[in-house]
Scaffold this motif. Structure first.
Motif, PDB file in Angstrom:
ATOM      1  N   TYR A 204      10.840 -14.682   7.125  1.00  0.00           N
ATOM      2  CA  TYR A 204       9.624 -13.741   6.202  1.00  0.00           C
ATOM      3  C   TYR A 204       9.079 -14.195   6.174  1.00  0.00           C
ATOM      4  CZ  TYR A 204      10.424 -17.336   2.710  1.00  0.00           C
ATOM      5  OH  TYR A 204      10.591 -18.668   2.240  1.00  0.00           O
ATOM      6  N   GLY A 205       7.698 -13.457   6.377  1.00  0.00           N
ATOM      7  CA  GLY A 205       6.618 -13.747   5.950  1.00  0.00           C
ATOM      8  C   GLY A 205       5.421 -12.666   5.677  1.00  0.00           C
ATOM      9  N   LEU A 224      12.073  -5.243   8.230  1.00  0.00           N
ATOM     10  CA  LEU A 224      11.452  -5.051   6.655  1.00  0.00           C
ATOM     11  C   LEU A 224      10.119  -5.057   6.488  1.00  0.00           C
ATOM     12  CD1 LEU A 224      14.472  -5.685   4.011  1.00  0.00           C
ATOM     13  CD2 LEU A 224      13.487  -3.033   3.930  1.00  0.00           C
ATOM     14  N   LYS A 225       9.114  -3.965   5.805  1.00  0.00           N
ATOM     15  CA  LYS A 225       8.158  -4.087   5.606  1.00  0.00           C
ATOM     16  C   LYS A 225       7.212  -3.345   4.690  1.00  0.00           C
ATOM     17  CE  LYS A 225       4.960  -2.446   8.711  1.00  0.00           C
ATOM     18  NZ  LYS A 225       4.629  -1.716  10.183  1.00  0.00           N
ATOM     19  N   VAL A 226       6.836  -4.063   3.782  1.00  0.00           N
ATOM     20  CA  VAL A 226       5.680  -3.716   2.429  1.00  0.00           C
ATOM     21  C   VAL A 226       4.997  -3.697   2.078  1.00  0.00           C
ATOM     22  CG1 VAL A 226       8.545  -4.565   1.427  1.00  0.00           C
ATOM     23  CG2 VAL A 226       6.408  -5.920   1.273  1.00  0.00           C
ATOM     24  N   SER A 227       3.984  -3.181   1.851  1.00  0.00           N
ATOM     25  CA  SER A 227       2.915  -3.114   1.327  1.00  0.00           C
ATOM     26  C   SER A 227       2.087  -2.453  -0.250  1.00  0.00           C
ATOM     27  CB  SER A 227       1.615  -2.206   1.826  1.00  0.00           C
ATOM     28  OG  SER A 227       2.490  -1.101   2.222  1.00  0.00           O
ATOM     29  N   ASP A 232       5.022 -11.283  -6.623  1.00  0.00           N
ATOM     30  CA  ASP A 232       4.679 -12.058  -5.228  1.00  0.00           C
ATOM     31  C   ASP A 232       5.651 -11.570  -4.058  1.00  0.00           C
ATOM     32  OD1 ASP A 232       6.456 -14.506  -3.651  1.00  0.00           O
ATOM     33  OD2 ASP A 232       4.352 -15.290  -3.864  1.00  0.00           O
ATOM     34  N   GLY A 233       4.529 -11.711  -3.005  1.00  0.00           N
ATOM     35  CA  GLY A 233       5.163 -10.251  -1.967  1.00  0.00           C
ATOM     36  C   GLY A 233       6.308 -10.970  -1.024  1.00  0.00           C
ATOM     37  N   ASN A 234       6.221 -12.420  -1.031  1.00  0.00           N
ATOM     38  CA  ASN A 234       7.393 -13.059  -0.588  1.00  0.00           C
ATOM     39  C   ASN A 234       8.360 -12.792  -0.745  1.00  0.00           C
ATOM     40  OD1 ASN A 234       6.255 -13.927   1.971  1.00  0.00           O
ATOM     41  ND2 ASN A 234       5.505 -15.641   1.011  1.00  0.00           N
ATOM     42  N   ASN A 235       8.888 -12.708  -2.354  1.00  0.00           N
ATOM     43  CA  ASN A 235       9.948 -12.881  -3.346  1.00  0.00           C
ATOM     44  C   ASN A 235      10.484 -11.309  -3.348  1.00  0.00           C
ATOM     45  OD1 ASN A 235      10.042 -15.697  -3.733  1.00  0.00           O
ATOM     46  ND2 ASN A 235       8.775 -15.425  -5.518  1.00  0.00           N
ATOM     47  N   GLY A 239      13.994 -10.017  -2.195  1.00  0.00           N
ATOM     48  CA  GLY A 239      14.739  -9.026  -2.951  1.00  0.00           C
ATOM     49  C   GLY A 239      15.288  -8.110  -2.051  1.00  0.00           C
ATOM     50  N   LEU A 240      14.058  -7.488  -1.704  1.00  0.00           N
ATOM     51  CA  LEU A 240      15.114  -6.134  -0.959  1.00  0.00           C
ATOM     52  C   LEU A 240      16.057  -6.778  -0.224  1.00  0.00           C
ATOM     53  CD1 LEU A 240      11.708  -4.342  -0.277  1.00  0.00           C
ATOM     54  CD2 LEU A 240      13.168  -3.755  -2.229  1.00  0.00           C
TER      55      LEU A 240
END
Length: 246
Positions: A204-205, A224-227, A232-235, A239-240
């Motif tokens: 992750y990162g 996975l990619k989220v925006s 907190d983005g990493n958490n 979680g996903l």
């Protein structure tokens, strides 16, 4: 146009690999019918009885019905194809995997993206693949599914599902086999942080303003990619990943 010519024209539109067997059946049927129609006796053409005529027509209709069923099966096979074939004989292009230990990389020019109504959940069930997915179709306001198919062979190399979560986070999930990497997942797979969930190594990162995670599970790779993450983005992305693996 004769009946034979019409059948010729119809069959020639089909896949070349499916023609030969049907041609033999059709030619045999037409030849039998011509023999019956052309029987002569003492200079007069014998007229088939009504029952014989109806039988011939019925048999011909059966042949046509079989052909249409075959054509439909070919079309369905094109849209429902078991993905991730890992260097099968059909994949004789530059992306073929020659060594089982090697990975292939597909560039943007190698594939095209097709939006489909078949969700990952349905695709997995139809093909008995056991894929991981987010079962949020009845909860979110927006989601879409896309297939990545090689231009040369039509092989399915990736399934991608994206949706807007209930907290307005934009989520992208890519699924490939664990021997294939595509252009769209290369950056995601380059992140270097690592953790472990249920015995699975998860990388992750953060890349620019997006948070990413990736892992391999039972022969497939998940990216996975989220925006627009509210916390907190990493958490969040971890979680996903944990949701998929549970």
């Amino acid at each position: 146009m004769s009946r034979e010519s019409k059948f010729h024209k119809l069959i020639e539109k089909q896949n070349a690999e499916e023609k030969e067997a049907f041609w033999k059946k059709l030619e045999s049927r037409l030849e039998s019918e011509r023999d019956i129609d052309n029987i002569e006796c003492d200079g007069e053409v014998l007229v088939m009885s009504k029952n014989r005529t109806n039988t011939t027509r019925r048999n011909l209709l059966i042949v046509v019905a079989v052909f249409m069923a075959l054509a439909l099966a070919i079309c369905l096979t094109f849209f429902i194809v078991k993905p991730f074939n890992n260097g099968s004989a059909e994949n004789d292009n530059k992306n073929e995997i020659e060594n089982p230990e090697d990975k292939r990389f597909c560039t943007e020019n190698d594939y095209r993206i097709l939006v489909t109504d078949v969700t990952v959940k349905k695709y997995s069930a139809v093909n008995n693949l056991g894929l991981l997915y987010f079962d949020v179709y009845d909860e979110v306001d927006f989601y879409t599914t896309a297939e990545y198919r090689l231009n040369e062979t039509q092989e399915l190399v990736c399934l991608c599902e994206e949706f807007l979560s209930l907290d307005d986070t934009y989520v992208l999930l890519y699924i490939t086999d664990d021997k294939t990497e595509i252009f769209d997942t290369k950056a995601i797979n380059s992140v270097t942080n690592e953790t472990e969930m249920n015995g699975v190594k998860v990388k992750y990162g953060k890349i620019n303003e997006q948070y990413c995670a990736s892992f391999d599970y039972k022969g497939n790779s998940y990216s996975l990619k989220v925006s627009d993450v509210p916390t907190d983005g990493n958490n969040y992305v971890l979680g996903l990943a944990e949701t998929l693996l549970n």
